[in-house]
Enzyme design. Structure first.
Site, PDB file in Angstrom:
ATOM      1  N   SER A 108      12.404  -3.940   8.059  1.00  0.00           N
ATOM      2  CA  SER A 108      11.419  -4.756   9.038  1.00  0.00           C
ATOM      3  C   SER A 108      12.356  -6.009   9.080  1.00  0.00           C
ATOM      4  O   SER A 108      12.823  -6.455   8.180  1.00  0.00           O
ATOM      5  CB  SER A 108      10.071  -4.822   8.816  1.00  0.00           C
ATOM      6  OG  SER A 108       9.516  -6.007   9.313  1.00  0.00           O
TER       7      SER A 108
ATOM      8  N   TYR B  67       4.064  -7.109   2.610  1.00  0.00           N
ATOM      9  CA  TYR B  67       4.879  -6.244   3.315  1.00  0.00           C
ATOM     10  C   TYR B  67       6.303  -6.812   3.244  1.00  0.00           C
ATOM     11  O   TYR B  67       7.318  -5.762   3.272  1.00  0.00           O
ATOM     12  CB  TYR B  67       4.297  -6.418   4.834  1.00  0.00           C
ATOM     13  CG  TYR B  67       5.046  -5.386   6.037  1.00  0.00           C
ATOM     14  CD1 TYR B  67       4.854  -4.013   5.802  1.00  0.00           C
ATOM     15  CD2 TYR B  67       5.791  -6.125   6.691  1.00  0.00           C
ATOM     16  CE1 TYR B  67       5.304  -3.189   6.775  1.00  0.00           C
ATOM     17  CE2 TYR B  67       6.479  -5.080   7.762  1.00  0.00           C
ATOM     18  CZ  TYR B  67       6.272  -3.904   7.706  1.00  0.00           C
ATOM     19  OH  TYR B  67       6.814  -3.127   8.444  1.00  0.00           O
TER      20      TYR B  67
END
Length: 227
Positions: free
Chosen positions: A125, A137
């Site tokens: 990501s 995350y």
């Protein structure tokens, strides 16, 4: 040296980026084994479905024991958000387990069986560099980069590459997940979100023979968000 039809093992095959990768590889002539909890929506003679809950990490090695692919693509993912001071540690542990522990267990089981010229790609990501409200995350996605670089160095003598494809906000079910209501995705400067098929195209390139000199890298697909 890879011979015959290449075979990819793809996690998260039932939806989103994982499904787009499966569709692209099937179109490119690959044989694909898709892993997901829900049945993957593909009726294709070159597609095999392996039902597996990746949260049960101890089941992973036995489940893939009979599989010897030429490529591993770990696309399964989940996003849970939270500001510092109100973090849910169970959410953090679940993301670490799915993104990092699963990548480690799959690579550990499959790397010894990958042929010369094999491929490993992780879906990371853009937030791996840090993002407000997404620290847990982001940490898991940053860890994937460290794993990729470390394993790329180990596997280079066998001609096996290990890379990360890191998209910004992508048009998947995760984008509309109600659990992220307080952390809305930012529209990239190109004026739209990243499309799953664009991520899949980058993965397909990294799996190709033309990408044999690219290893240990993170390819960021951000639509200008990093500028």
């Amino acid at each position: 040296m890879m011979r015959g039809r290449p075979h990819a093992l793809v996690t998260g095959a039932s939806s989103g980026i994982g499904a787009a990768i499966v569709e692209r590889l099937l179109r490119d002539g690959w044989r694909v084994t898709g892993i997901s909890r829900r049945p993957a929506p593909f009726d294709h003679p070159a597609f095999d479905y392996l039902s597996l809950d990746l949260g049960d990490v101890d089941a992973i090695a036995p489940a893939v024991a009979g599989i010897a692919p030429t490529a591993l693509v770990h696309a399964a993912g989940v996003l849970r958000v939270g500001q510092l001071g109100a973090l849910n540690h169970d959410d953090g542990a679940a993301m670490w387990r799915l993104h990092v522990d699963v990548a480690e267990r799959l690579a550990n089981a499959l790397a010894p069986r990958l042929p010369e010229g094999g491929r490993i790609v992780f879906i990371g990501s853009r937030t791996a560099s840090g993002a407000s409200g997404r620290g847990q995350y982001a940490a898991t996605k940053a860890a994937l980069v460290a794993l990729a670089r470390s394993w790329a160095a180990e596997l280079a003598p066998r001609g096996i590459t290990v890379n990360v494809v890191a998209p910004a906000a992508t048009e998947t079910p995760m984008l509309n997940d109600p659990t992220r209501a307080n952390v809305t995705p930012k529209l990239p400067p190109i004026g739209r979100f990243i499309r799953p098929e664009e991520v899949a195209a980058s993965v397909a390139f990294l799996l190709s023979a033309e990408a044999s000199a690219i290893t240990g890298q993170q390819l960021v697909i951000c639509g200008g968000s990093s500028l």
